[in-house]
Motif scaffolding. Structure first.
Motif, PDB file in Angstrom:
ATOM      1  N   GLY A 162       0.795  -1.222   0.000  1.00  0.00           N
ATOM      2  CA  GLY A 162       0.000   0.000   0.000  1.00  0.00           C
ATOM      3  C   GLY A 162       0.827   1.271   0.000  1.00  0.00           C
ATOM      4  N   VAL A 163       1.992   1.228  -0.646  1.00  0.00           N
ATOM      5  CA  VAL A 163       2.923   2.357  -0.596  1.00  0.00           C
ATOM      6  C   VAL A 163       2.378   3.553  -1.384  1.00  0.00           C
ATOM      7  N   VAL A 164       2.458   4.727  -0.750  1.00  0.00           N
ATOM      8  CA  VAL A 164       2.055   5.990  -1.362  1.00  0.00           C
ATOM      9  C   VAL A 164       3.223   6.962  -1.202  1.00  0.00           C
ATOM     10  N   ILE A 165       3.657   7.570  -2.307  1.00  0.00           N
ATOM     11  CA  ILE A 165       4.831   8.445  -2.285  1.00  0.00           C
ATOM     12  C   ILE A 165       4.488   9.793  -2.917  1.00  0.00           C
ATOM     13  N   LYS A 166       4.942  10.857  -2.302  1.00  0.00           N
ATOM     14  CA  LYS A 166       4.781  12.188  -2.885  1.00  0.00           C
ATOM     15  C   LYS A 166       5.628  12.259  -4.163  1.00  0.00           C
ATOM     16  N   LYS A 167       5.028  12.677  -5.250  1.00  0.00           N
ATOM     17  CA  LYS A 167       5.708  12.612  -6.547  1.00  0.00           C
ATOM     18  C   LYS A 167       7.007  13.415  -6.568  1.00  0.00           C
ATOM     19  N   GLU A 168       7.025  14.560  -5.924  1.00  0.00           N
ATOM     20  CA  GLU A 168       8.218  15.413  -5.969  1.00  0.00           C
ATOM     21  C   GLU A 168       9.439  14.738  -5.334  1.00  0.00           C
ATOM     22  N   ILE A 169       9.208  13.699  -4.511  1.00  0.00           N
ATOM     23  CA  ILE A 169      10.319  12.990  -3.878  1.00  0.00           C
ATOM     24  C   ILE A 169      11.205  12.322  -4.923  1.00  0.00           C
ATOM     25  N   PHE A 170      10.593  11.885  -6.030  1.00  0.00           N
ATOM     26  CA  PHE A 170      11.372  11.213  -7.073  1.00  0.00           C
ATOM     27  C   PHE A 170      12.355  12.173  -7.748  1.00  0.00           C
ATOM     28  N   ILE A 171      12.052  13.459  -7.720  1.00  0.00           N
ATOM     29  CA  ILE A 171      12.974  14.444  -8.295  1.00  0.00           C
ATOM     30  C   ILE A 171      14.253  14.495  -7.467  1.00  0.00           C
ATOM     31  N   GLU A 172      14.092  14.422  -6.154  1.00  0.00           N
ATOM     32  CA  GLU A 172      15.243  14.497  -5.261  1.00  0.00           C
ATOM     33  C   GLU A 172      15.966  13.161  -5.115  1.00  0.00           C
ATOM     34  N   CYS A 173      15.193  12.082  -4.973  1.00  0.00           N
ATOM     35  CA  CYS A 173      15.788  10.770  -4.701  1.00  0.00           C
ATOM     36  C   CYS A 173      16.044   9.939  -5.954  1.00  0.00           C
ATOM     37  N   GLY A 174      15.447  10.323  -7.078  1.00  0.00           N
ATOM     38  CA  GLY A 174      15.619   9.574  -8.313  1.00  0.00           C
ATOM     39  C   GLY A 174      14.537   8.528  -8.499  1.00  0.00           C
ATOM     40  N   LEU A 175      14.379   8.071  -9.744  1.00  0.00           N
ATOM     41  CA  LEU A 175      13.386   7.058 -10.081  1.00  0.00           C
ATOM     42  C   LEU A 175      13.906   5.662  -9.728  1.00  0.00           C
ATOM     43  N   PHE A 176      13.141   4.639 -10.071  1.00  0.00           N
ATOM     44  CA  PHE A 176      13.574   3.265  -9.828  1.00  0.00           C
ATOM     45  C   PHE A 176      14.764   2.930 -10.728  1.00  0.00           C
ATOM     46  N   ASN A 177      15.676   2.161 -10.187  1.00  0.00           N
ATOM     47  CA  ASN A 177      16.871   1.760 -10.932  1.00  0.00           C
ATOM     48  C   ASN A 177      16.500   0.648 -11.913  1.00  0.00           C
ATOM     49  N   GLU A 178      16.448   0.974 -13.197  1.00  0.00           N
ATOM     50  CA  GLU A 178      16.014   0.007 -14.212  1.00  0.00           C
ATOM     51  C   GLU A 178      17.041  -1.080 -14.478  1.00  0.00           C
ATOM     52  N   ALA A 179      18.247  -0.920 -13.955  1.00  0.00           N
ATOM     53  CA  ALA A 179      19.271  -1.953 -14.125  1.00  0.00           C
ATOM     54  C   ALA A 179      19.072  -3.098 -13.130  1.00  0.00           C
ATOM     55  N   MET A 180      18.243  -2.865 -12.116  1.00  0.00           N
ATOM     56  CA  MET A 180      18.020  -3.883 -11.088  1.00  0.00           C
ATOM     57  C   MET A 180      16.799  -4.720 -11.444  1.00  0.00           C
ATOM     58  N   ARG A 181      16.978  -6.035 -11.529  1.00  0.00           N
ATOM     59  CA  ARG A 181      15.866  -6.940 -11.815  1.00  0.00           C
ATOM     60  C   ARG A 181      15.006  -7.172 -10.582  1.00  0.00           C
ATOM     61  N   VAL A 182      15.642  -7.125  -9.411  1.00  0.00           N
ATOM     62  CA  VAL A 182      14.945  -7.352  -8.143  1.00  0.00           C
ATOM     63  C   VAL A 182      15.444  -6.339  -7.122  1.00  0.00           C
ATOM     64  N   ALA A 183      14.695  -6.185  -6.025  1.00  0.00           N
ATOM     65  CA  ALA A 183      15.057  -5.311  -4.908  1.00  0.00           C
ATOM     66  C   ALA A 183      15.146  -3.840  -5.294  1.00  0.00           C
ATOM     67  N   GLU A 184      14.493  -3.476  -6.412  1.00  0.00           N
ATOM     68  CA  GLU A 184      14.523  -2.076  -6.839  1.00  0.00           C
ATOM     69  C   GLU A 184      13.774  -1.182  -5.860  1.00  0.00           C
ATOM     70  N   ASP A 185      12.766  -1.741  -5.182  1.00  0.00           N
ATOM     71  CA  ASP A 185      12.055  -0.941  -4.192  1.00  0.00           C
ATOM     72  C   ASP A 185      12.910  -0.737  -2.939  1.00  0.00           C
ATOM     73  N   THR A 186      13.642  -1.776  -2.513  1.00  0.00           N
ATOM     74  CA  THR A 186      14.544  -1.637  -1.362  1.00  0.00           C
ATOM     75  C   THR A 186      15.610  -0.589  -1.647  1.00  0.00           C
ATOM     76  N   ASP A 187      16.126  -0.582  -2.857  1.00  0.00           N
ATOM     77  CA  ASP A 187      17.116   0.423  -3.265  1.00  0.00           C
ATOM     78  C   ASP A 187      16.538   1.835  -3.142  1.00  0.00           C
ATOM     79  N   LEU A 188      15.303   2.021  -3.616  1.00  0.00           N
ATOM     80  CA  LEU A 188      14.649   3.329  -3.510  1.00  0.00           C
ATOM     81  C   LEU A 188      14.420   3.705  -2.053  1.00  0.00           C
ATOM     82  N   PHE A 189      13.981   2.745  -1.235  1.00  0.00           N
ATOM     83  CA  PHE A 189      13.700   3.035   0.166  1.00  0.00           C
ATOM     84  C   PHE A 189      14.966   3.485   0.904  1.00  0.00           C
ATOM     85  N   PHE A 190      16.099   2.859   0.595  1.00  0.00           N
ATOM     86  CA  PHE A 190      17.357   3.285   1.223  1.00  0.00           C
ATOM     87  C   PHE A 190      17.704   4.721   0.809  1.00  0.00           C
TER      88      PHE A 190
END
Length: 306
Positions: A162-190
């Motif tokens: 049920g994750v909800v994220i403020k869109k502007e956060i992606f500008i500062e933290c970056g989008l999902f890492n498309e090079a990662m096949r798995v754990a891309e959400d954990t990478d974003l959370f860190f």
């Protein structure tokens, strides 16, 4: 501009996609849009998906965009494409094989109206699995009593919670890492922890997570282990977790368990020594090290006796 965008990546699962879309029940239809991003479904399933989204756009009375990646990019690429084509201030993430619980969307909207200074929130979940020829549902909830426990729980979840994220956060933290096949959400959370974002766990069961294809899950664990995905994340984010003993121990123990599940006990032992020596003066870390090593040695004894 819409207040809320619900993002659903999909791939060759039109029946599940329809169930996910049907779960979007809200009293706030005018401020919501849905963006479905297809990551390379077959032509037949694309046709079905288009028919489903057109039909439910009328039935639900909600704006639904149907996008297609020009080439298969994986779930991260699908999510990123949807984010770039979204208009909402807040982004809800839903997998095509899961569904929102009744009233979750309205609960979040009301919560955001009453509480400011939030960057991300997530909910408790109901896990649905088929077992012994029947459907079993188990509630999974979190009760963090400190910031340390909150971060520990946060790193253990995925976007399906049920994750909800403020869109502007992606500008500062970056989008999902498309090079990662798995754990891309954990990478974003860190990354969000590194940027000190305000994270909230809601006391509400917001999503029904449908577990299926156990074989696929097992292969995912093998991929995590053999490619040392979590160990790389541990090293990359060491400065973010070293001062949080609860998170440090929980994430390290998770890495050990992933190696064990993949049958890579030697790597599990090597990692035990790595997480010990990075915080050798911590009594909590040393105690956890002894527990992990004791369990691994016990496993070796059982194997040799057999």
């Amino acid at each position: 501009m819409k207040e809320i965008t619900i993002i659903i990546p999909t791939y060759n699962r039109p029946e599940m996609l329809e169930r996910a879309l049907l779960s979007i029940k809200t009293q706030n239809k005018e401020i919501i849009e849905v963006v479905v991003c297809d990551d390379g479904s077959s032509n037949n399933n694309i046709k079905k998906n288009i028919e489903i989204t057109k039909k439910l756009k009328k039935e639900l009375g909600i704006e639904i965009k149907y996008l297609k990646n020009q080439r298969i990019k994986g779930v991260s690429g699908a999510r990123n494409f949807a984010i770039e084509n979204s208009n909402g201030k807040w982004l809800f993430f839903l997998d095509d094989d899961d569904e929102f619980t009744e009233n979750y969307i309205d609960y979040v909207i009301n919560y955001l109206k009453q509480n400011g200074n939030i960057d991300l929130l997530w909910s408790n979940v109901i896990i649905s699995r088929f077992q012994n020829n029947k459907v079993i549902r188990v509630k999974k909830y979190f009760t963090p009593s400190s910031e340390e426990e909150l971060y520990k729980d946060f790193i253990s979840i995925g976007l399906g919670y049920g994750v909800v994220i403020k869109k502007e956060i992606f500008i500062e933290c970056g989008l999902f890492n498309e090079a990662m096949r798995v754990a891309e959400d954990t990478d974003l959370f860190f990354r969000m922890i590194r940027h000190k974002k305000n994270i909230v766990n809601l006391p509400f069961f917001g999503v029904i997570l449908h577990e299926h294809l156990f074989e696929k899950l097992s292969k995912t664990y093998d991929y995590h282990a053999k490619n040392h995905i979590f160990k790389k994340l541990f090293r990359q984010n060491f400065t973010s977790i070293r001062n949080n003993n609860i998170l440090y121990i929980a994430f390290s123990s998770w890495i050990v368990s992933v190696y064990k599940q993949a049958g890579m006990k030697r790597e599990a032992i090597f990692f035990c020594f790595e997480f010990l020596f990075r915080k050798i003066y911590s009594k909590q870390v040393f105690s956890q090290f002894l527990r992990e090593i004791s369990n691994l040695i016990g496993d070796y004894k059982l194997v040799s006796q057999n």
